[in-house]
Design a protein around this motif. Structure first.
Motif, PDB file in Angstrom:
ATOM      1  N   VAL A   1      19.758  14.332 -11.606  1.00  0.00           N
ATOM      2  CA  VAL A   1      18.820  13.549 -10.898  1.00  0.00           C
ATOM      3  C   VAL A   1      18.346  14.472  -9.785  1.00  0.00           C
ATOM      4  CG1 VAL A   1      18.162  11.366  -9.621  1.00  0.00           C
ATOM      5  CG2 VAL A   1      19.805  11.291 -11.565  1.00  0.00           C
ATOM      6  N   LEU A   2      17.081  14.767  -9.816  1.00  0.00           N
ATOM      7  CA  LEU A   2      16.451  15.480  -8.856  1.00  0.00           C
ATOM      8  C   LEU A   2      15.759  15.044  -7.926  1.00  0.00           C
ATOM      9  CD1 LEU A   2      15.217  18.198 -11.454  1.00  0.00           C
ATOM     10  CD2 LEU A   2      17.546  18.176 -10.417  1.00  0.00           C
ATOM     11  N   ARG A   3      16.201  14.975  -6.369  1.00  0.00           N
ATOM     12  CA  ARG A   3      15.492  14.527  -5.497  1.00  0.00           C
ATOM     13  C   ARG A   3      14.650  15.349  -4.800  1.00  0.00           C
ATOM     14  NH1 ARG A   3      17.232   9.209  -5.108  1.00  0.00           N
ATOM     15  NH2 ARG A   3      19.029   8.641  -6.224  1.00  0.00           N
ATOM     16  N   VAL A   4      13.222  15.379  -4.856  1.00  0.00           N
ATOM     17  CA  VAL A   4      12.483  16.442  -4.258  1.00  0.00           C
ATOM     18  C   VAL A   4      12.105  15.910  -2.950  1.00  0.00           C
ATOM     19  CG1 VAL A   4      10.249  17.421  -4.541  1.00  0.00           C
ATOM     20  CG2 VAL A   4      11.722  16.970  -6.480  1.00  0.00           C
ATOM     21  N   ARG A   5      11.918  16.969  -1.999  1.00  0.00           N
ATOM     22  CA  ARG A   5      11.542  16.747  -0.521  1.00  0.00           C
ATOM     23  C   ARG A   5      10.185  15.835  -0.544  1.00  0.00           C
ATOM     24  NH1 ARG A   5      15.072  19.534   2.751  1.00  0.00           N
ATOM     25  NH2 ARG A   5      16.199  21.097   1.611  1.00  0.00           N
TER      26      ARG A   5
ATOM     27  N   VAL B   1      12.003  17.226 -18.292  1.00  0.00           N
ATOM     28  CA  VAL B   1      11.882  16.706 -17.077  1.00  0.00           C
ATOM     29  C   VAL B   1      10.978  15.501 -16.736  1.00  0.00           C
ATOM     30  CG1 VAL B   1      11.300  17.655 -14.798  1.00  0.00           C
ATOM     31  CG2 VAL B   1      12.374  19.226 -16.314  1.00  0.00           C
ATOM     32  N   ARG B   2      11.635  14.414 -16.329  1.00  0.00           N
ATOM     33  CA  ARG B   2      10.863  12.975 -16.501  1.00  0.00           C
ATOM     34  C   ARG B   2      10.798  12.572 -14.904  1.00  0.00           C
ATOM     35  NH1 ARG B   2      11.322   9.887 -21.412  1.00  0.00           N
ATOM     36  NH2 ARG B   2      11.881  11.302 -23.073  1.00  0.00           N
TER      37      ARG B   2
ATOM     38  N   SER C   1      10.385   9.817 -12.099  1.00  0.00           N
ATOM     39  CA  SER C   1      10.593   8.304 -11.834  1.00  0.00           C
ATOM     40  C   SER C   1       9.354   7.600 -11.893  1.00  0.00           C
ATOM     41  CB  SER C   1      11.280   8.092 -10.656  1.00  0.00           C
ATOM     42  OG  SER C   1      11.760   6.905 -10.419  1.00  0.00           O
ATOM     43  N   CYS C   2       9.475   6.278 -12.491  1.00  0.00           N
ATOM     44  CA  CYS C   2       8.477   5.397 -12.598  1.00  0.00           C
ATOM     45  C   CYS C   2       8.390   4.608 -11.147  1.00  0.00           C
ATOM     46  CB  CYS C   2       8.366   4.365 -13.668  1.00  0.00           C
ATOM     47  SG  CYS C   2       8.195   5.169 -15.336  1.00  0.00           S
ATOM     48  N   ASP C   3       9.530   4.934 -10.377  1.00  0.00           N
ATOM     49  CA  ASP C   3       9.551   4.015  -9.493  1.00  0.00           C
ATOM     50  C   ASP C   3       9.485   4.880  -8.034  1.00  0.00           C
ATOM     51  OD1 ASP C   3      10.398   1.428 -10.554  1.00  0.00           O
ATOM     52  OD2 ASP C   3      12.208   2.460 -11.097  1.00  0.00           O
ATOM     53  N   ASP C   4       9.799   6.081  -7.907  1.00  0.00           N
ATOM     54  CA  ASP C   4       9.549   7.000  -6.747  1.00  0.00           C
ATOM     55  C   ASP C   4       9.070   8.113  -7.279  1.00  0.00           C
ATOM     56  OD1 ASP C   4      10.200   8.610  -4.566  1.00  0.00           O
ATOM     57  OD2 ASP C   4      11.929   7.420  -4.266  1.00  0.00           O
ATOM     58  N   PRO C   5       8.057   8.626  -6.899  1.00  0.00           N
ATOM     59  CA  PRO C   5       7.346   9.894  -7.319  1.00  0.00           C
ATOM     60  C   PRO C   5       7.985  11.339  -6.701  1.00  0.00           C
ATOM     61  CG  PRO C   5       6.091   8.888  -5.193  1.00  0.00           C
ATOM     62  CD  PRO C   5       7.244   7.806  -5.836  1.00  0.00           C
ATOM     63  N   GLU C   6       9.051  11.116  -5.988  1.00  0.00           N
ATOM     64  CA  GLU C   6       9.920  12.284  -5.635  1.00  0.00           C
ATOM     65  C   GLU C   6      11.481  12.432  -6.252  1.00  0.00           C
ATOM     66  OE1 GLU C   6       9.432  11.207  -1.609  1.00  0.00           O
ATOM     67  OE2 GLU C   6       7.532  12.550  -1.409  1.00  0.00           O
TER      68      GLU C   6
ATOM     69  N   LEU D   1      14.265  13.233 -13.401  1.00  0.00           N
ATOM     70  CA  LEU D   1      15.217  13.240 -14.423  1.00  0.00           C
ATOM     71  C   LEU D   1      15.465  14.665 -15.133  1.00  0.00           C
ATOM     72  CD1 LEU D   1      17.760  12.160 -15.612  1.00  0.00           C
ATOM     73  CD2 LEU D   1      16.399  10.881 -17.508  1.00  0.00           C
ATOM     74  N   LEU D   2      16.570  15.415 -14.962  1.00  0.00           N
ATOM     75  CA  LEU D   2      16.446  16.498 -15.999  1.00  0.00           C
ATOM     76  C   LEU D   2      17.464  16.385 -16.986  1.00  0.00           C
ATOM     77  CD1 LEU D   2      16.141  20.014 -16.284  1.00  0.00           C
ATOM     78  CD2 LEU D   2      18.030  19.979 -14.529  1.00  0.00           C
TER      79      LEU D   2
END
Length: 99
Positions: A7-11, A40-41, A43-48, A51-52
């Motif tokens: 799970v990639l959490r982007v700044r 690489v998908r 999230s529908c709930d959080d644009p940042e 899922l890799l």
């Protein structure tokens, strides 16, 4: 097939730049020995959050192959500065369903 999952959490505010960087980084992994697929998908709930999912023939193709390859430092330079925090990578084996 082994699936690498992270799970990639982007700044905040960096999603568009991350997607551009991921497009540049993608060819670095697709040429690796044992590589099977990449998704690489967003999230529908959080644009940042992304899922890799990367398919490998075996775990070693990722850990001992790609991560030790000359391409990995370039992958890291393109992508790792976007993450906060750094993602945890997990590996998953065969599906329990055989449709």
């Amino acid at each position: 097939m082994i699936v690498e999952h992270a799970v990639l959490r982007v700044r905040p505010g960096q999603a568009a730049a991350f997607e551009t960087a991921m497009a540049k980084a993608r060819p670095l992994v697709t040429v690796q020995q044992g590589f099977l697929s990449i998704e690489v998908r967003p999230s529908c709930d959080d644009p940042e959050i992304y899922l890799l999912l990367i398919g490998w023939d075996r775990i070693e193709s990722h850990r001992d192959g790609f991560r030790q390859s000359p391409d990995y430092p370039h992958w890291r330079a393109l992508l790792h500065h976007f993450y906060d925090p750094m993602p945890v990578v997990n590996y998953y084996g065969r599906s329990i369903f055989h449709d």
